[in-house]
Design a protein around this motif. Structure first.
Motif, PDB file in Angstrom:
ATOM      1  N   LEU A  12       0.814  -1.213   0.000  1.00 27.40           N
ATOM      2  CA  LEU A  12       0.000   0.000   0.000  1.00 27.40           C
ATOM      3  C   LEU A  12       0.849   1.266   0.000  1.00 27.40           C
ATOM      4  CD1 LEU A  12      -2.815  -0.980   2.552  1.00 27.40           C
ATOM      5  CD2 LEU A  12      -2.948  -0.956   0.050  1.00 27.40           C
ATOM      6  N   ASP A  59      -6.664   5.349   2.947  1.00 26.82           N
ATOM      7  CA  ASP A  59      -6.166   4.269   2.097  1.00 26.82           C
ATOM      8  C   ASP A  59      -6.067   2.927   2.805  1.00 26.82           C
ATOM      9  OD1 ASP A  59      -4.032   5.191   3.665  1.00 26.82           O
ATOM     10  OD2 ASP A  59      -2.535   4.644   2.163  1.00 26.82           O
ATOM     11  N   SER A 182       2.228   4.981  -2.163  1.00 29.30           N
ATOM     12  CA  SER A 182       0.822   5.179  -1.828  1.00 29.30           C
ATOM     13  C   SER A 182       0.173   6.201  -2.752  1.00 29.30           C
ATOM     14  CB  SER A 182       0.690   5.664  -0.383  1.00 29.30           C
ATOM     15  OG  SER A 182      -0.635   6.091  -0.104  1.00 29.30           O
ATOM     16  N   TYR A 226      -7.487   8.038  -7.974  1.00 27.71           N
ATOM     17  CA  TYR A 226      -7.097   7.227  -6.815  1.00 27.71           C
ATOM     18  C   TYR A 226      -8.111   6.103  -6.636  1.00 27.71           C
ATOM     19  CZ  TYR A 226     -10.529  10.264  -4.454  1.00 27.71           C
ATOM     20  OH  TYR A 226     -11.658  10.952  -4.106  1.00 27.71           O
ATOM     21  N   PRO A 227      -7.734   5.036  -5.912  1.00 29.33           N
ATOM     22  CA  PRO A 227      -8.580   3.844  -5.828  1.00 29.33           C
ATOM     23  C   PRO A 227      -9.985   4.113  -5.280  1.00 29.33           C
ATOM     24  CG  PRO A 227      -6.372   3.322  -5.107  1.00 29.33           C
ATOM     25  CD  PRO A 227      -6.419   4.815  -5.290  1.00 29.33           C
ATOM     26  N   TYR A 230     -11.110   3.845  -1.479  1.00 32.96           N
ATOM     27  CA  TYR A 230     -10.813   4.902  -0.515  1.00 32.96           C
ATOM     28  C   TYR A 230     -12.092   5.480   0.078  1.00 32.96           C
ATOM     29  CZ  TYR A 230      -5.782   5.454  -1.584  1.00 32.96           C
ATOM     30  OH  TYR A 230      -4.423   5.282  -1.709  1.00 32.96           O
ATOM     31  N   GLN A 292       0.690  -4.743  -6.822  1.00 30.37           N
ATOM     32  CA  GLN A 292      -0.226  -3.962  -5.990  1.00 30.37           C
ATOM     33  C   GLN A 292      -1.598  -4.632  -5.967  1.00 30.37           C
ATOM     34  OE1 GLN A 292       0.669  -0.062  -8.027  1.00 30.37           O
ATOM     35  NE2 GLN A 292       0.770   0.660  -5.925  1.00 30.37           N
ATOM     36  N   THR A 295      -4.515  -2.888  -3.942  1.00 29.01           N
ATOM     37  CA  THR A 295      -4.927  -1.632  -4.557  1.00 29.01           C
ATOM     38  C   THR A 295      -5.875  -1.876  -5.716  1.00 29.01           C
ATOM     39  OG1 THR A 295      -2.909  -0.474  -3.912  1.00 29.01           O
ATOM     40  CG2 THR A 295      -4.114   0.414  -5.791  1.00 29.01           C
ATOM     41  N   TRP A 299      -9.915  -1.474  -6.035  1.00 31.36           N
ATOM     42  CA  TRP A 299     -10.306  -0.439  -6.987  1.00 31.36           C
ATOM     43  C   TRP A 299     -11.355  -0.962  -7.975  1.00 31.36           C
ATOM     44  CZ3 TRP A 299      -5.854   3.130  -9.010  1.00 31.36           C
ATOM     45  CH2 TRP A 299      -6.383   4.281  -9.588  1.00 31.36           C
TER      46      TRP A 299
END
Length: 442
Positions: A12, A59, A182, A226-227, A230, A292, A295, A299
């Motif tokens: 992460l 995150d 990150s 960004y994912p 989150y 990742q 992530t 996502w």
């Protein structure tokens, strides 16, 4: 000298810290799997006397509340955070003690409204735990709280970084939580594993820019996607996450896997992406545990969807579970080991692509990199759908065989499996983008 042990969560791009005087320990920003912290405390004969959060994390799911419960230590969280649990409320200027260590609280809003930094000090040494307020070479991103307030929070972030640089001595060590890959980082970090306030004055983009407005404009313009998961992390962290169960569920058979696939559930293959391309169960998704994993699974997969993990071994599945609890996916619904391969797709490199294009074959090149990567350079004539938008834009893709690429082959492998799952013919370009050479157009 204050001793600091780093607990790395490289998947992460984050770090947790244990600062101590040899007897009493302060734990800052612990991840959900607190057994790593407890093992370190036990191995060093330390007593945890204080657990601190720099901010309500976006995150990952924190292990701070559970660690405080297990150790009996006070749990320090900003007094202004609307949490659903008992905590030691902290405010700017508060001072705490932990054995022979003193802890000073500094308000550093920007990454979040209520962000705090902690200066752990003795008469001869000091360490600043800066969370997402001051990273190595950069600062935390400022669009996670409310996109409409991004500029306001970016101004706050600039001022917080300058406050730390102004109030702390050059020799003070800097220990950020984010910035090691990150997506909470606003821009690329300068790398390295250690830094000081003095070094940051020479390399941090917030501290090198004398014009606040220019900094705000540049940072906001550079923010990337960004994912999606989150959106769920802050909620969990304000509720107060409980303990986790890391035992691996008993595996199911192939017939049950096929039933789950037929029902539209997410069945994720953790194996190496090259092995997956060579043979896999139809309808599964490839997300290589070596990259990742968390992530991109978090996502892409609809939040709360049924999840089955396929691995080479129970140990591989256990490692995946450990990573998943950090983003609030507490347990897979099923697992499987040693599943036979029944379909495959072609693996290629950019030299193969150049040859295919030269031959006039009716192929479609699909770029699944982010918009900012695409803007910097791309292959002329290629289609473009970033990986995180692929599932919602499948119908927009051109007809024909899809040759899929990213930068390293990791994201394109995920994309290839999703496209194959959707019934498309794919060729996975398992190559470094730099090898595209003359095909690249700036």
């Amino acid at each position: 000298m204050i001793q600091v042990d780093v607990i790395e969560t490289s998947e992460l791009g984050d770090r947790s810290y244990v600062a101590h005087d040899g007897t009493s320990a302060v734990v800052v920003d612990p991840q959900r799997d607190i057994d790593r912290v407890l093992d370190l405390l036990g191995a060093k004969g330390l007593t945890c006397v204080l657990v601190l959060e720099t901010h309500i994390h976006n995150d990952y799911v924190t292990g701070g509340l559970e660690l405080a419960r297990r150790t009996g230590a006070p749990y320090g969280v900003n007094a202004a955070d609307p949490v659903s649990f008992e905590r030691q409320p902290l405010n700017d200027g508060d001072e705490l003690t932990a054995g022979s260590l003193r802890v000073r609280v500094i308000a550093t809003p920007g990454h979040t409204d209520t962000h705090l930094a902690y200066v752990v000090e003795t008469d001869s040494d000091a360490v600043a735990f800066t969370g997402g307020s001051l990273l190595f070479g950069s600062v935390g991103r400022t669009d996670l709280v409310d996109p409409a307030r991004t500029e306001e929070l970016t101004h706050a972030q600039y001022r917080s970084a300058h406050r730390l640089a102004h109030e702390l001595a050059d020799e003070v060590r800097v220990m950020p939580t984010h910035g090691f890959g990150s997506f909470c980082s606003a821009s690329s970090s300068v790398g390295g594993t250690a830094s000081t306030i003095g070094e940051q004055k020479k390399q941090n983009d917030a501290l090198l820019e004398p014009d606040e407005e220019a900094f705000v404009t540049r940072l906001v313009a550079g923010l990337t996607a960004y994912p999606a998961y989150y959106a769920h992390m802050g909620v969990r962290n304000r509720q107060g996450p409980g303990p986790v169960d890391l035992t691996v569920p008993e595996p199911v058979d192939v017939a049950e896997l096929r039933r789950r696939i037929a029902d539209g559930e997410w069945v994720v293959d953790l194996r190496d992406r090259t092995a997956y391309a060579a043979g896999h169960l139809a309808g599964t998704v490839s997300i290589d545990l070596g990259g990742q994993f968390t992530t991109y699974l978090g996502w892409l997969m609809p939040w709360g969807a049924e999840l089955t993990l396929i691995g080479e071994s129970q140990e591989q599945i256990a490692l995946a579970q450990r990573q998943l609890v950090r983003i609030g996916i507490d347990r897979p619904d099923a697992t499987a080991v040693g599943v036979p391969g029944e379909e495959s797709y072609r693996k290629a490199d950019f030299a193969d692509l150049a040859a295919a294009l030269k031959s006039g074959a009716g192929i479609v090149v699909l770029d699944v990199r982010r918009d900012d990567e695409r803007a910097a350079s791309h292959l002329p004539g290629s289609a473009h759908v970033p990986l995180h938008r692929l599932l919602t834009e499948l119908d927009s893709l051109p007809a024909g065989e899809l040759w899929v690429h990213c930068v390293s082959g990791y994201r394109s492998a995920i994309a290839a499996s999703l496209l194959r799952r959707a019934g498309r013919e794919v060729v996975w370009i398992a190559d470094d983008y730099a090898n595209a050479g003359s095909l690249i157009q700036a």
